[in-house]
Design an enzyme around this catalytic site. Structure first.
Site, PDB file in Angstrom:
ATOM      1  N   CYS A 170      23.535  14.549  -1.648  1.00  0.00           N
ATOM      2  CA  CYS A 170      23.516  15.654  -2.628  1.00  0.00           C
ATOM      3  C   CYS A 170      24.796  15.696  -3.436  1.00  0.00           C
ATOM      4  CB  CYS A 170      23.333  17.005  -1.929  1.00  0.00           C
ATOM      5  SG  CYS A 170      21.639  17.499  -1.806  1.00  0.00           S
ATOM      6  N   ASN A 171      25.482  14.583  -3.554  1.00  0.00           N
ATOM      7  CA  ASN A 171      26.741  14.558  -4.306  1.00  0.00           C
ATOM      8  C   ASN A 171      26.676  13.390  -5.286  1.00  0.00           C
ATOM      9  OD1 ASN A 171      29.430  14.347  -5.201  1.00  0.00           O
ATOM     10  ND2 ASN A 171      30.234  15.130  -3.269  1.00  0.00           N
TER      11      ASN A 171
END
Ligand SMILES: Cc1ncc(COP(=O)(O)O)c(C=O)c1O
Length: 486
Positions: A411-412
């Site tokens: 999620c980055n």
């Protein structure tokens, strides 16, 4: 699809070898011996790990709970009668009192003065970030500044900012350490417009690379006119966040990342001065002092309640207090010390792995030492000819030896893109025709752009044996050759 030509999931270490390695580790990291109380807890509170033969290395994904946390919670719920808070009946008042007690315990845990900060309970960090996104008074001429290294839940705030006409600016990070250049930060911080709403967001610790971006940035940014949103979701589990020393305007926390149980509870810790700026775009049950259909209006309840939509997760919240007390009983500094000793050892061992032709077995994404970083160790494995081995394949192989790692972009996307060397030219086309793509075209568009990496994250009850077993697993990649299958 890739498949390694050989893999022996039964590859085992001998305990003699591990003992020798442990002694060498202890003399290289003598501080580890000050953390032995965690070994005792591993046996008494987390017996399920060793009974199941688990090597759990996904603490950034989620922390693990002690059995006593569950017992304490069950005892409370078994003995008390709690009703939905916010009413004046006995059981409701008992619950309201308890919820307020938990709120105070959160402030106390982070050493935050109740005169300066308030705690708003949310479902998780994302819930806290969404409250900021929808309530921060962005308008044309305002600015949302953030680091490339950010979780999607922080990135997502840019949609609210843009919708309301604010400018969005990203500060790049630079490989191999994946930190921000001081000059780029300084330049970006000068961009705050006087009198405008300027919000600067960054993670205290990257969930991708483990980099700890400096807390000193908070004061620097505030002095230049920024409100500061500090994402502490992956920092808080293994580091002290002292809100009497640091004064960010907003902090988001997911409690399960700190002590495992309960999930579904988090909070936004907001400085009262900055909190006053927030405007809720709607109201809901639980948030209003008075509303009328005929009068067509509402009054929001002042303070935290005005931001807690509907019924809070009231039966779970007491378990947050038990969790915080549990961490306090160990000491966050003890946890930090252990995690950094094990991280230092693991990084050094992984970097030392070589194929017999001299090629490295792994590439590390993030700092190669323990300065200003946490216990998140992100790598990719490469075969003897330098071919990347798909991190999802490696994750599945680790499963076979009961090691829980995490593969993906975590999620980055900003950190992943810089780490893996993607460029804007690679990624812009993915979105050029976005609204007209069929699902099949969408899949074709993102093909080859979803490569990620493999994250090991060290936490509360990681032992030397855990990281040693990960190294044993990593060593099975030496001289491996992958065959591509189509
Ligand atoms: C740095 C960081 N921020 C925010 C989040 C979002 O947390 P949650 O999924 O609990 O809302 C995470 C989750 O992994 C995280 O690591």
């Amino acid at each position: 699809m890739q498949s390694p030509d050989i893999f022996n999931p039964q590859a085992q270490y001998t305990s003699g070898q591990m003992d020798t390695a442990f002694e060498a580790f202890r003399s290289a990291y003598p501080a580890y011996d000050t953390t032995t109380k965690l070994d005792a807890l591993r046996a008494t509170e987390y017996g399920r790990l060793d009974r199941g033969g688990h090597v759990y290395l996904d603490y950034t994904g989620g922390g693990l709970y002690a059995e006593s946390q569950l017992r304490e919670h069950v005892a409370l719920l078994s003995n008390e009668v709690f009703g939905n808070p916010h009413s004046k009946n006995l059981t409701s008042m008992a619950m309201t009192e308890r919820v307020e007690q938990v709120r105070s315990s959160v402030l106390k845990y982070f050493n935050a003065s109740p005169d300066e900060y308030i705690v708003i309970f949310t479902q998780n960090s994302t819930g806290a970030l969404k409250l900021i996104g929808e309530s921060y008074p962005f308008k044309a001429g305002d600015h949302y500044l953030l680091t490339f290294d950010n979780h999607n839940s922080v990135n997502g705030i840019r949609e609210y900012a843009r919708l309301k006409g604010a400018t969005v600016t990203y500060i790049p990070i630079v490989p191999p350490d994946l930190r921000v250049y001081p000059s780029e930060l300084a330049q970006a911080l000068e961009q705050a417009q006087p009198g405008a709403n300027n919000l600067f967001a960054y993670p205290a610790q990257s969930n991708f690379s483990g980099v700890q971006h400096q807390l000193e940035w908070i004061e620097r940014a505030q002095a230049r006119g920024w409100d500061v949103l500090l994402d502490a979701a992956s920092f808080a589990p293994t580091n002290r966040l002292d809100l009497s020393r640091w004064h960010p305007d907003f902090v988001d926390i997911s409690f399960y990342k700190i002590f495992g149980y309960p999930t579904g509870t988090g909070c936004l810790i907001a400085r009262k001065a900055a909190f006053e700026k927030l405007h809720r775009p709607w109201y809901a049950g639980g948030t209003i002092a008075f509303s009328s259909v005929m009068g067509d209006g509402h009054y929001l309840t002042p303070g935290a309640a005005g931001f807690e939509d509907g019924t809070v997760n009231y039966l779970s919240l007491p378990a947050v207090e038990f969790g915080l007390k549990y961490i306090e009983s160990i000491g966050i500094d003890v946890i930090h010390t252990r995690v950094m000793c094990l991280t230092g050892w693991l990084i050094k061992q992984l970097l030392g792995l070589r194929h017999s032709n001299g090629n490295p077995v792994i590439q590390l994404y993030g700092p190669a030492n323990t300065d200003l970083r946490g216990g998140t160790v992100q790598v990719n494995f490469f075969d003897r000819d330098g071919e990347l081995i798909d991190c999802n394949v490696v994750e599945a192989m680790a499963n076979e030896v009961r090691i829980s790692l995490r593969a993906g972009c975590h999620c980055n996307p900003g950190a992943r893109e810089i780490a893996l060397g993607f460029t804007q030219d690679d990624l812009l086309p993915c979105f050029s025709n976005k609204d007209r793509l069929t699902f099949e075209q969408f899949l074709a568009t993102i093909e080859g752009k979803t490569t990620g990496a493999l994250r090991a994250s060290i936490g509360l009850v990681t032992t030397f044996e855990d990281v040693y077993r990960y190294m044993q697993f990593a060593e099975t990649f030496v001289d491996r050759k992958i065959e591509k299958q189509f």
